[in-house]
Design a protein around this motif. Structure first.
Motif, mmCIF file in Angstrom:
data_model
loop_
_atom_site.group_PDB
_atom_site.id
_atom_site.type_symbol
_atom_site.label_atom_id
_atom_site.label_comp_id
_atom_site.label_asym_id
_atom_site.label_seq_id
_atom_site.Cartn_x
_atom_site.Cartn_y
_atom_site.Cartn_z
ATOM 1 N N TYR A 133 5.484 8.659 -7.476
ATOM 2 C CA TYR A 133 5.147 8.118 -6.108
ATOM 3 C C TYR A 133 6.493 8.486 -4.805
ATOM 4 O O TYR A 133 6.695 7.605 -3.689
ATOM 5 N N ASP A 134 7.425 8.329 -5.271
ATOM 6 C CA ASP A 134 8.639 7.865 -4.635
ATOM 7 C C ASP A 134 8.605 6.209 -3.590
ATOM 8 O O ASP A 134 8.742 6.408 -2.376
ATOM 9 N N TRP A 135 8.291 5.340 -4.208
ATOM 10 C CA TRP A 135 7.445 4.170 -3.668
ATOM 11 C C TRP A 135 7.761 3.033 -4.437
ATOM 12 O O TRP A 135 7.881 2.737 -5.272
ATOM 13 N N ASP A 136 8.746 2.170 -3.083
ATOM 14 C CA ASP A 136 9.602 0.916 -3.880
ATOM 15 C C ASP A 136 9.576 -0.247 -3.421
ATOM 16 O O ASP A 136 9.627 -0.767 -2.082
ATOM 17 N N PRO A 137 8.201 -0.799 -4.219
ATOM 18 C CA PRO A 137 7.538 -2.209 -3.204
ATOM 19 C C PRO A 137 8.709 -3.211 -3.845
ATOM 20 O O PRO A 137 8.456 -4.333 -2.523
ATOM 21 N N PHE A 138 9.654 -3.074 -4.156
ATOM 22 C CA PHE A 138 10.303 -4.164 -4.575
ATOM 23 C C PHE A 138 11.686 -4.568 -3.223
ATOM 24 O O PHE A 138 12.641 -5.025 -2.846
ATOM 25 N N GLU A 159 0.190 19.041 8.661
ATOM 26 C CA GLU A 159 0.130 18.038 9.410
ATOM 27 C C GLU A 159 0.776 17.212 7.994
ATOM 28 O O GLU A 159 1.103 16.073 8.457
ATOM 29 N N VAL A 160 1.295 17.931 6.762
ATOM 30 C CA VAL A 160 1.826 17.432 5.850
ATOM 31 C C VAL A 160 2.940 16.979 6.372
ATOM 32 O O VAL A 160 3.556 15.573 6.060
ATOM 33 N N HIS A 161 3.887 17.806 7.033
ATOM 34 C CA HIS A 161 5.075 17.353 7.450
ATOM 35 C C HIS A 161 5.030 16.064 8.426
ATOM 36 O O HIS A 161 6.179 15.216 9.009
ATOM 37 N N ARG A 162 4.213 16.444 9.350
ATOM 38 C CA ARG A 162 3.738 15.406 10.090
ATOM 39 C C ARG A 162 3.666 13.816 9.615
ATOM 40 O O ARG A 162 4.909 13.118 9.878
ATOM 41 N N ILE A 163 2.759 13.730 8.625
ATOM 42 C CA ILE A 163 2.970 12.441 8.409
ATOM 43 C C ILE A 163 3.926 12.113 7.132
ATOM 44 O O ILE A 163 4.323 10.895 7.024
ATOM 45 N N GLY A 164 4.454 12.844 6.659
ATOM 46 C CA GLY A 164 5.581 12.586 5.373
ATOM 47 C C GLY A 164 6.961 12.336 6.343
ATOM 48 O O GLY A 164 7.121 11.505 5.891
ATOM 49 N N LYS A 165 7.271 12.731 7.881
ATOM 50 C CA LYS A 165 8.334 12.486 8.757
ATOM 51 C C LYS A 165 7.704 10.798 8.248
ATOM 52 O O LYS A 165 8.764 10.380 9.136
ATOM 53 N N LYS A 166 6.419 10.043 8.874
ATOM 54 C CA LYS A 166 6.685 9.133 8.798
ATOM 55 C C LYS A 166 6.133 7.879 7.826
ATOM 56 O O LYS A 166 5.765 6.401 7.829
ATOM 57 N N GLY A 167 6.746 8.479 6.923
ATOM 58 C CA GLY A 167 6.779 7.921 5.699
ATOM 59 C C GLY A 167 5.582 8.008 4.657
ATOM 60 O O GLY A 167 5.196 7.016 3.353
ATOM 61 N N CYS A 168 4.315 8.858 4.706
ATOM 62 C CA CYS A 168 2.584 9.253 3.830
ATOM 63 C C CYS A 168 3.592 9.834 2.836
ATOM 64 O O CYS A 168 4.407 10.560 2.227
ATOM 65 N N LYS A 169 2.952 9.028 1.452
ATOM 66 C CA LYS A 169 3.678 9.551 0.434
ATOM 67 C C LYS A 169 3.278 10.714 -0.325
ATOM 68 O O LYS A 169 3.755 11.173 -1.595
ATOM 69 N N SER A 170 1.267 11.119 0.212
ATOM 70 C CA SER A 170 1.244 11.928 -1.685
ATOM 71 C C SER A 170 -0.302 11.822 -0.081
ATOM 72 O O SER A 170 -0.680 11.757 1.163
ATOM 73 N N TRP A 186 3.185 0.366 -13.335
ATOM 74 C CA TRP A 186 3.730 0.337 -12.033
ATOM 75 C C TRP A 186 4.974 1.026 -12.193
ATOM 76 O O TRP A 186 5.166 2.327 -10.852
ATOM 77 N N GLU A 187 5.899 1.183 -13.619
ATOM 78 C CA GLU A 187 7.239 2.163 -13.369
ATOM 79 C C GLU A 187 6.608 4.129 -13.065
ATOM 80 O O GLU A 187 7.052 4.161 -12.070
ATOM 81 N N ASN A 188 5.776 4.151 -14.218
ATOM 82 C CA ASN A 188 5.140 5.327 -13.835
ATOM 83 C C ASN A 188 5.375 5.765 -12.010
ATOM 84 O O ASN A 188 5.443 7.023 -11.774
ATOM 85 N N ALA A 189 4.058 5.326 -11.639
ATOM 86 C CA ALA A 189 3.225 5.468 -10.681
ATOM 87 C C ALA A 189 4.908 4.906 -9.482
ATOM 88 O O ALA A 189 4.827 6.165 -8.309
ATOM 89 N N PHE A 233 1.490 -0.932 -0.005
ATOM 90 C CA PHE A 233 0.115 -0.291 -0.010
ATOM 91 C C PHE A 233 1.035 1.723 -0.133
ATOM 92 O O PHE A 233 1.472 1.067 0.521
ATOM 93 N N ILE A 234 0.522 2.157 -1.130
ATOM 94 C CA ILE A 234 1.344 4.137 -0.816
ATOM 95 C C ILE A 234 -0.055 4.484 -0.006
ATOM 96 O O ILE A 234 -0.945 4.842 0.256
ATOM 97 N N PRO A 235 1.133 5.056 1.151
ATOM 98 C CA PRO A 235 0.490 5.768 2.237
ATOM 99 C C PRO A 235 -0.182 6.827 1.925
ATOM 100 O O PRO A 235 0.990 8.067 0.917
ATOM 101 N N LEU A 236 -1.212 7.829 2.284
ATOM 102 C CA LEU A 236 -2.003 8.698 1.601
ATOM 103 C C LEU A 236 -2.676 9.175 2.423
ATOM 104 O O LEU A 236 -3.720 8.744 3.598
#
Lengths: 425, 425
Positions: free
Chosen positions: B375-380, B166-177, B368-371, B149-152
């Motif tokens: 979102y700077d999200w690496d499932p691998f 709130e952007v900073h708070r959740i950004g700091k814990k890895g939220c992507k969007s 998958w590659e563009n997304a 899951f990509i956190p939003l």
């Protein structure tokens, strides 16, 4: 096929009504009450009707001879314009220079939906002047060159019964289409869905005419942000067309009038493949919604039965022409507006046809066949196909100078030649 | 490449927040004040917060297990739903059955733009519950299955400074969007053009996050005719997306924030070739308008630098993918909404890729590659590519029954199994 062998019929151009337009179309007792051009101290021309003055924003509506830097929403004077804007003889020379055989011209002063007459207080007088506009357009402008212009009338929006009568009156004398407000509810009138306009639509069908809905009158359909730049106005115009199509397609209009033909004038075509795909997917997917277009009939089928999809320049739409339907596409020139491709329309159109792999058959359909069939208009009663091509017409116009000139220079040149003068200037 | 070798990351799905969502994310003193589910005498579930009751229109928002005939805007009960709507373990099984590796889930009760918290009176309490929503989404829903899951997150629209925090708070814990209202002025907030949201946009850029603008919140941008059928609502949603793009592109936003990344979630892609062609033509043609995108830069270039263009099913857009830019396209599943292609998403997507001649490289970019890059999200980091394919995931889910069932049947089956019960029912 070569570029010069194309035949071009443009179903979206514009006449700038000339100052003397009412001279031949009114009983003597009305002459003094006709809209008239008054040149102000600032050198700009205004139409005055029933005490109300309004100037045409020539800077957007009649820029064909000017450099881009002089465009804008500014008013101006007739003598600043390229004479083809308002003089039908010069217009035909300009059409020849651009290889264009046929043209359908929308009103300017009168408004696409007879705005000038609808807004004036004395409606009896307005009706007289509206009818005189139609008579000028049909009997003078179009009739001056048989086989070159598709007659397009306007109707009184303030009274649907009068609109019905006017449709029949001008239909009887050969008018091929009615220009109307693309989304009446955008200006506070009942919508097409309301049923209010049904008698007029019925009359249009009975007279075998086309409802031509030109972009520009319904920008109120979109709530723009208060800070919206001027770009929004221009870029979003064709979005409105899609809203108009949605109203007609999913509302009752097309189902009530299976023979109604609607041209989406200057609406663009590149949005259509997406729209039709989405409409069909919606219709098939949301099976719980109670609507039917007939047994096995999809929304896209109904769209193709009713619509002529019109464009000036649109590679995306041409690339997906099979998904739209090559039989419903029609090319436009948009002389003398800013979006026109004059005097290089053949080069523009040809280049897009080549880039998108159009066949000769496709090209003929898009440049004239579809428009002539849809508007039931036959230019070849007056000329041969050989005399109608880009090459043949351009050969007649070798003396036409197509150079852009600043409006000051136009004014000097025109006034010296007695062109674009106004009676009281 | 075969269909089973695709890797699918969907950046548009939806969680139906479960009744117990607040259990683990609030200090004890707030427990009683959290939104809670109340089952009414009619058997429907409502969220109650600050004395206001609101029910989710499950009939549009959670139809994934139902026959089409039961769709609509009707409310319902948790026990009538396919459990994958609200149970993350069942969700992952449903993703596996559909061959979907990754998913970004938008809120339902909370609203795409935190509507439920913005509309409530006590804003201090609303902020607590909004943050607890984000914590539930990030730390419980998404964290349950790393790499799936990509956190939003969502932010308090009622106070831009709080939104920044709130952007900073959740950004700091890895939220992507951040999910936000696609056109704030559609609901009476300042527009993106106003500058009001700039501090939040700045924070999003600083946290390397994406602004995800989902369709549906800004239908007020279009003045529909009073008689508009329900079809308008659904067909026109993606038209709004184009208006949103226009606001961002021709307004100051993208010029002010050159690194801002915006996903047009569920916006469709087939309108983009036409829009970009029109925007570029406008920009080049209307040279009198004072705006610049930089030396030699066209509006379409700027669009491609900022936008991720997202679609569920869209042959027209895929056919013209080169005109959009294959690097900005991303596929979506839309589970559990009516538009989802579940459980046949691979078949749908593959068929469209084949029909439009997509190469293996195109397919990987779009699925998958563009997304993942955007979102700077690496499932691998959590799985190998071999284990991530449609074929590999489906092999894990051979026991998942994907049959549609009427909601009465779901209710019986779920309640017998103790699924979808609400505390006070």
């Amino acid at each position: 096929m070569r570029m010069d062998e194309m035949i071009l019929v443009s179903i979206d151009d514009h006449s700038i009504e000339p100052p003397d337009m009412y001279d031949k179309h009114l009983p003597a007792k009305y002459k003094d009450q006709a809209p008239k051009i008054v040149r102000g101290a600032n050198g700009n021309d205004q139409w005055v009707f029933q005490g109300q003055a309004s100037s045409t924003p020539f800077g957007m509506a009649a820029t064909v001879g000017w450099p881009r830097e002089e465009w804008g929403f500014n008013p101006g004077a007739f003598s600043e314009l390229r004479p083809g804007c308002f003089d039908v003889h010069e217009r035909v020379r300009d059409m020849n220079a651009n290889g264009v055989l046929g043209s359908m011209c929308f009103p300017t002063m009168a408004g696409f939906n007879a705005r000038t007459f609808t807004e004036a207080g004395d409606k009896d007088l307005s009706l007289v002047m509206l009818q005189a506009y139609n008579d000028w357009h049909i009997d003078e402008w179009c009739a001056a060159y048989p086989g070159r212009f598709i007659p397009l009338g306007i109707v009184p929006m303030w009274d649907v019964d009068l609109a019905v009568a006017e449709v029949h009156r001008i239909g009887k004398k050969g008018c091929k289409s009615i220009s109307f407000l693309e989304a009446p509810h955008a200006q506070g009138y009942p919508s097409f869905l309301s049923g209010h306009w049904d008698p007029m639509l019925q009359a249009i069908v009975e007279e075998n005419m086309v409802l031509s809905l030109h972009i520009g009158g319904a920008l109120g359909l979109i709530n723009q942000p208060p800070e919206a730049p001027i770009d929004h106005l221009i870029v979003l115009s064709t979005q409105i067309t899609m809203l108009v199509a949605q109203d007609l397609l999913f509302g009752p209009t097309f189902r009530k009038f299976p023979k109604l033909r609607v041209a989406l004038s200057e609406g663009g075509i590149g949005w259509i493949p997406f729209y039709l795909e989405r409409a069909d997917r919606h219709f098939q997917n949301q099976a719980w919604i109670d609507n039917s277009f007939g047994d096995g009939v999809l929304p896209s089928d109904v769209f193709r039965e009713h619509i002529l999809a019109c464009y000036i320049t649109d590679r995306s739409g041409l690339a997906l022409r099979e998904r739209i339907g090559v039989d419903i596409l029609a090319w436009e020139c948009d002389y003398p507006h800013t979006d026109t491709t004059w005097p290089e329309s053949p080069e523009y159109a040809w280049s897009e046809f080549q880039d998108t792999g159009c066949s000769d058959e496709d090209i003929h359909k898009i440049t004239w066949e579809n428009a002539c069939r849809f508007y039931d208009w036959d230019p070849f009663a007056h000329t041969t196909k050989e005399q109608a091509t880009v090459g043949a017409l351009r050969a007649l116009a070798s003396d036409v100078d197509t150079t852009r000139m600043p409006k000051d220079q136009w004014r000097k040149q025109n006034e010296a030649a007695g062109i674009g003068l106004v009676p009281n200037a």
